[in-house]
Design a protein around this motif. Structure first.
Motif, PDB file in Angstrom:
ATOM      1  N   PHE A   1       4.299  -0.795 -13.035  1.00  0.00           N
ATOM      2  CA  PHE A   1       3.912  -1.698 -11.960  1.00  0.00           C
ATOM      3  C   PHE A   1       2.435  -2.048 -12.079  1.00  0.00           C
ATOM      4  CE2 PHE A   1       7.593   0.385  -9.844  1.00  0.00           C
ATOM      5  CZ  PHE A   1       8.353  -0.758  -9.708  1.00  0.00           C
ATOM      6  N   ARG A   2       2.117  -3.200 -11.568  1.00  0.00           N
ATOM      7  CA  ARG A   2       0.736  -3.643 -11.483  1.00  0.00           C
ATOM      8  C   ARG A   2       0.060  -2.813 -10.400  1.00  0.00           C
ATOM      9  NH1 ARG A   2      -1.489  -7.736 -13.786  1.00  0.00           N
ATOM     10  NH2 ARG A   2      -3.197  -8.822 -12.734  1.00  0.00           N
ATOM     11  N   THR A   3      -0.933  -2.047 -10.766  1.00  0.00           N
ATOM     12  CA  THR A   3      -1.458  -1.049  -9.841  1.00  0.00           C
ATOM     13  C   THR A   3      -2.961  -1.157  -9.645  1.00  0.00           C
ATOM     14  OG1 THR A   3       0.217   0.465 -10.696  1.00  0.00           O
ATOM     15  CG2 THR A   3      -1.523   1.425  -9.341  1.00  0.00           C
ATOM     16  N   TYR A   4      -3.363  -1.063  -8.388  1.00  0.00           N
ATOM     17  CA  TYR A   4      -4.779  -0.989  -8.061  1.00  0.00           C
ATOM     18  C   TYR A   4      -5.040   0.327  -7.349  1.00  0.00           C
ATOM     19  CZ  TYR A   4      -5.309  -5.892  -9.211  1.00  0.00           C
ATOM     20  OH  TYR A   4      -5.351  -7.081  -9.877  1.00  0.00           O
TER      21      TYR A   4
ATOM     22  N   TYR B   1       0.861  -1.169   0.000  1.00  0.00           N
ATOM     23  CA  TYR B   1       0.000   0.000   0.000  1.00  0.00           C
ATOM     24  C   TYR B   1       0.899   1.220   0.000  1.00  0.00           C
ATOM     25  CZ  TYR B   1      -3.383   3.531   1.190  1.00  0.00           C
ATOM     26  OH  TYR B   1      -4.160   4.645   1.159  1.00  0.00           O
ATOM     27  N   ILE B   2       0.683   2.106  -0.943  1.00  0.00           N
ATOM     28  CA  ILE B   2       1.475   3.331  -0.982  1.00  0.00           C
ATOM     29  C   ILE B   2       0.535   4.522  -0.870  1.00  0.00           C
ATOM     30  CG2 ILE B   2       3.130   4.700  -2.271  1.00  0.00           C
ATOM     31  CD1 ILE B   2       4.276   2.267  -3.441  1.00  0.00           C
ATOM     32  N   ASP B   3       0.731   5.268   0.179  1.00  0.00           N
ATOM     33  CA  ASP B   3      -0.128   6.387   0.526  1.00  0.00           C
ATOM     34  C   ASP B   3       0.061   7.548  -0.458  1.00  0.00           C
ATOM     35  OD1 ASP B   3      -1.935   7.650   2.235  1.00  0.00           O
ATOM     36  OD2 ASP B   3      -0.317   8.656   3.310  1.00  0.00           O
ATOM     37  N   ALA B   4      -0.972   8.371  -0.593  1.00  0.00           N
ATOM     38  CA  ALA B   4      -0.855   9.560  -1.427  1.00  0.00           C
ATOM     39  C   ALA B   4       0.210  10.495  -0.858  1.00  0.00           C
ATOM     40  CB  ALA B   4      -2.195  10.287  -1.503  1.00  0.00           C
ATOM     41  N   GLY B   5       0.872  11.270  -1.732  1.00  0.00           N
ATOM     42  CA  GLY B   5       1.876  12.209  -1.251  1.00  0.00           C
ATOM     43  C   GLY B   5       3.180  12.112  -2.007  1.00  0.00           C
ATOM     44  N   THR B   6       3.967  13.167  -1.938  1.00  0.00           N
ATOM     45  CA  THR B   6       5.195  13.198  -2.737  1.00  0.00           C
ATOM     46  C   THR B   6       6.305  12.366  -2.113  1.00  0.00           C
ATOM     47  OG1 THR B   6       5.727  15.275  -1.641  1.00  0.00           O
ATOM     48  CG2 THR B   6       4.805  15.424  -3.851  1.00  0.00           C
ATOM     49  N   SER B   7       6.348  12.287  -0.785  1.00  0.00           N
ATOM     50  CA  SER B   7       7.395  11.482  -0.152  1.00  0.00           C
ATOM     51  C   SER B   7       7.298  10.041  -0.626  1.00  0.00           C
ATOM     52  CB  SER B   7       7.248  11.512   1.369  1.00  0.00           C
ATOM     53  OG  SER B   7       7.437  12.809   1.848  1.00  0.00           O
ATOM     54  N   THR B   8       6.098   9.532  -0.588  1.00  0.00           N
ATOM     55  CA  THR B   8       5.903   8.148  -0.983  1.00  0.00           C
ATOM     56  C   THR B   8       6.099   7.978  -2.495  1.00  0.00           C
ATOM     57  OG1 THR B   8       3.573   8.732  -0.860  1.00  0.00           O
ATOM     58  CG2 THR B   8       4.448   7.341   0.884  1.00  0.00           C
ATOM     59  N   GLN B   9       5.727   9.007  -3.234  1.00  0.00           N
ATOM     60  CA  GLN B   9       5.917   8.926  -4.687  1.00  0.00           C
ATOM     61  C   GLN B   9       7.395   8.737  -5.026  1.00  0.00           C
ATOM     62  OE1 GLN B   9       4.412  12.327  -6.837  1.00  0.00           O
ATOM     63  NE2 GLN B   9       5.416  11.731  -8.740  1.00  0.00           N
ATOM     64  N   ALA B  10       8.242   9.379  -4.243  1.00  0.00           N
ATOM     65  CA  ALA B  10       9.674   9.366  -4.535  1.00  0.00           C
ATOM     66  C   ALA B  10      10.283   7.977  -4.436  1.00  0.00           C
ATOM     67  CB  ALA B  10      10.402  10.308  -3.585  1.00  0.00           C
ATOM     68  N   MET B  11       9.615   7.055  -3.749  1.00  0.00           N
ATOM     69  CA  MET B  11      10.214   5.730  -3.597  1.00  0.00           C
ATOM     70  C   MET B  11      10.006   4.852  -4.831  1.00  0.00           C
ATOM     71  SD  MET B  11       7.560   3.754  -1.008  1.00  0.00           S
ATOM     72  CE  MET B  11       8.356   2.143  -1.135  1.00  0.00           C
ATOM     73  N   ILE B  12       8.985   5.168  -5.596  1.00  0.00           N
ATOM     74  CA  ILE B  12       8.591   4.263  -6.671  1.00  0.00           C
ATOM     75  C   ILE B  12       9.682   4.018  -7.720  1.00  0.00           C
ATOM     76  CG2 ILE B  12       6.947   3.945  -8.563  1.00  0.00           C
ATOM     77  CD1 ILE B  12       4.822   5.131  -6.762  1.00  0.00           C
ATOM     78  N   PRO B  13      10.377   5.059  -8.165  1.00  0.00           N
ATOM     79  CA  PRO B  13      11.399   4.793  -9.183  1.00  0.00           C
ATOM     80  C   PRO B  13      12.500   3.857  -8.703  1.00  0.00           C
ATOM     81  CG  PRO B  13      10.958   7.144  -9.026  1.00  0.00           C
ATOM     82  CD  PRO B  13      10.255   6.490  -7.871  1.00  0.00           C
ATOM     83  N   TYR B  14      12.654   3.738  -7.400  1.00  0.00           N
ATOM     84  CA  TYR B  14      13.765   2.952  -6.888  1.00  0.00           C
ATOM     85  C   TYR B  14      13.387   1.515  -6.572  1.00  0.00           C
ATOM     86  CZ  TYR B  14      15.837   7.537  -6.506  1.00  0.00           C
ATOM     87  OH  TYR B  14      16.311   8.784  -6.796  1.00  0.00           O
ATOM     88  N   ILE B  15      12.133   1.173  -6.749  1.00  0.00           N
ATOM     89  CA  ILE B  15      11.714  -0.190  -6.430  1.00  0.00           C
ATOM     90  C   ILE B  15      12.261  -1.141  -7.485  1.00  0.00           C
ATOM     91  CG2 ILE B  15       9.754  -1.741  -6.169  1.00  0.00           C
ATOM     92  CD1 ILE B  15       8.124   0.601  -5.164  1.00  0.00           C
ATOM     93  N   GLN B  16      13.050  -2.097  -7.022  1.00  0.00           N
ATOM     94  CA  GLN B  16      13.685  -3.038  -7.947  1.00  0.00           C
ATOM     95  C   GLN B  16      12.939  -4.364  -8.006  1.00  0.00           C
ATOM     96  OE1 GLN B  16      16.264  -2.260  -9.802  1.00  0.00           O
ATOM     97  NE2 GLN B  16      16.762  -0.276  -8.885  1.00  0.00           N
ATOM     98  N   ALA B  17      12.181  -4.667  -6.968  1.00  0.00           N
ATOM     99  CA  ALA B  17      11.582  -5.984  -6.829  1.00  0.00           C
ATOM    100  C   ALA B  17      10.654  -6.311  -8.001  1.00  0.00           C
ATOM    101  CB  ALA B  17      10.812  -6.064  -5.515  1.00  0.00           C
ATOM    102  N   LYS B  18      10.546  -7.608  -8.260  1.00  0.00           N
ATOM    103  CA  LYS B  18       9.706  -8.088  -9.357  1.00  0.00           C
ATOM    104  C   LYS B  18       8.347  -8.545  -8.823  1.00  0.00           C
ATOM    105  CE  LYS B  18      12.485  -7.700 -12.848  1.00  0.00           C
ATOM    106  NZ  LYS B  18      12.151  -6.661 -13.817  1.00  0.00           N
ATOM    107  N   ASP B  19       7.376  -8.582  -9.686  1.00  0.00           N
ATOM    108  CA  ASP B  19       6.072  -9.160  -9.358  1.00  0.00           C
ATOM    109  C   ASP B  19       5.409  -8.522  -8.152  1.00  0.00           C
ATOM    110  OD1 ASP B  19       6.235 -11.016 -11.418  1.00  0.00           O
ATOM    111  OD2 ASP B  19       7.435 -12.357 -10.191  1.00  0.00           O
TER     112      ASP B  19
END
Lengths: 258, 258
Positions: free
Chosen positions: A134-137, A97-115
């Motif tokens: 990413f697969r997003t809901y 779960y990723i909360d709304a906001g810019t701090s949390t947005q900043a982590m997305i480009p760095y996510i390396q994990a698969k699936d």
DNA sequence: TCAAAATCAATCAAAAACATTCAGAAGAAG
DNA sequence: CTTCTTCTGAATGTTTTTGATTGATTTTGA
């Protein structure tokens, strides 16, 4: 050939070809294989390219999204480093779960994990997640102007349908006694619920939030891992580390390149 | 040849031919049969293609769905006029469902009515609605890449919580017999449901969609008001007006610029 | 329906690409 | 000139990718 020139050359070759083999880069720059590898690692960290087995490719975002999003909001170096740290907790197969906001947005480009699967209540998170394929809901709800977060009954109902491995939450206040808090009770409710549905929770907050207790409490400090940077107020920081599980992005990370 | 390049090549061949034999891919890439098989399983996991015995085929949904970016360009004058007409049906206090898509997006700037509520499953609609400060609700669901529409169980559950005065729906096909249709069955389901929950329905479709029957049916022609422009095929248009309630943006409107 | 042919998934060893480590070279600071 | 740091390239062992082989599954055609 200077280090910086090599970087330029690598990026330029990539612009031209979209994908480049390691061997080509070695030939073009005259440097050794090891050096090129190192360069690629660094450039990848700076989000200038994406490494692939055998070479490198342009960032996906640059391929199909012409730089509009890019300058829309430049993250501060601080936010980037916090994001990088947050992303390092994500593992293959996680439901986030990723909360709304810019701090949390900043982590997305760095996510390396698969699936991994991302669930979010933030408009900006959707966009960023889409860019990185990413697969997003998305949870339903009322679209709050200002933060562009989805809140209210619809959001609550949606989140209750899920369980998460890890929740990444933004916050406006971090107080020793009052815990994590945010001005809008409706948003607080969503954050609370998301944390409840998650096995593990992380809160991202830069030191400017330290000592603030805003209107609506979200959770106690013990209930999440706090990802932050050291900041100026050493005294407060001491107290904090006694109560909360804190992940500090240290100054080394902060001052390294870019 | 790099792994990544092979993926590209496979997908490109598929784009061209819609179905491809394994042997063809082996020859085109120069890789072994095992490798191609592996590639196909991976690409299938990423929803890029569908495996079939002896090779691979395009995902059904991708068959003729132009990507969001291509469509995203400035609205055509045609779209603007259709949007303006659609907007003219909106009355003070209405609860609207506005479907994902650029046709429907184009109506938002022209909505004059006060105190309306917008419910949508489209990322682009949220953004446009926010820009114009409308009270906006979003349905939950899976974020489909390409159209950026929210679909699936979450969306269905959300929509069932609402009733609408008017639903504005986009479509990819308008056929005399097959009715309104769209390539993705999941999207069709959402459109269907939204129309069911709505007192009145409008479908926006420019004449390029006339005569097309795509994979998944959405509704019969009688079930909605069709907002369109005249187009070239007078004959088809005649037949259309006999079956459906048609709102034509006439040529006068078209040439009197915005 | 059955058997042959084709296609497939699973496994394994070789090859390619990789991260890591270390010692030496090039630069910068004192 | 010396000392310290940073950068480089080679060597090491590890991981990933690959193509061949095996036996299982599916399709084909009689």
């Amino acid at each position: 050939m200077l280090t910086f020139e090599r970087y330029e050359k690598i990026l330029q070759l990539l612009e031209d070809q979209k994908v480049t083999k390691l061997a080509d880069l070695v030939e073009a720059t005259g440097a050794s294989e090891s050096t090129i590898r190192r360069d690629l690692t660094i450039l990848e960290n700076e989000q200038k390219l994406k490494r692939i087995h055998g070479g490198a490719s342009l960032m996906k975002s640059k391929v199909d999204e012409p730089s509009m999003m890019e300058k829309q909001q430049q993250f501060t170096e601080e936010k980037k480093q916090m994001g990088k740290r947050a992303a390092s907790f994500v593992q293959d197969g996680d439901c986030l779960y990723i909360d709304a906001g810019t701090s949390t947005q900043a982590m997305i480009p760095y996510i390396q994990a698969k699936d991994i699967v991302i669930v979010t209540n933030g408009l900006n998170i959707i966009q960023e997640a889409l860019q990185h394929q990413f697969r997003t809901y998305v949870v339903g709800g009322y679209v709050k102007s200002g933060t562009h977060a989805f809140i209210g009954k619809g959001a609550v109902d949606s989140i209750q349908q899920f369980r998460f491995d890890k929740a990444f939450i933004g916050t406006n206040g971090v107080d020793i006694n009052f815990g994590f808090s945010t001005p809008d009770p409706e948003e607080a409710q969503i954050k609370q619920l998301a944390m409840k549905q998650s096995t593990q929770s992380f809160v991202l907050a830069d030191p400017s939030k330290f000592g603030d207790a805003t209107f609506a409490r979200v959770a106690d400090l013990e209930e999440a891992v706090l990802i932050t940077t050291e900041g100026d107020d050493r005294e407060f920081f001491e107290k904090l580390t006694n109560v909360a599980k804190v992940e500090v992005v240290n100054s080394d990370d902060l001052h390294s390149h870019s």
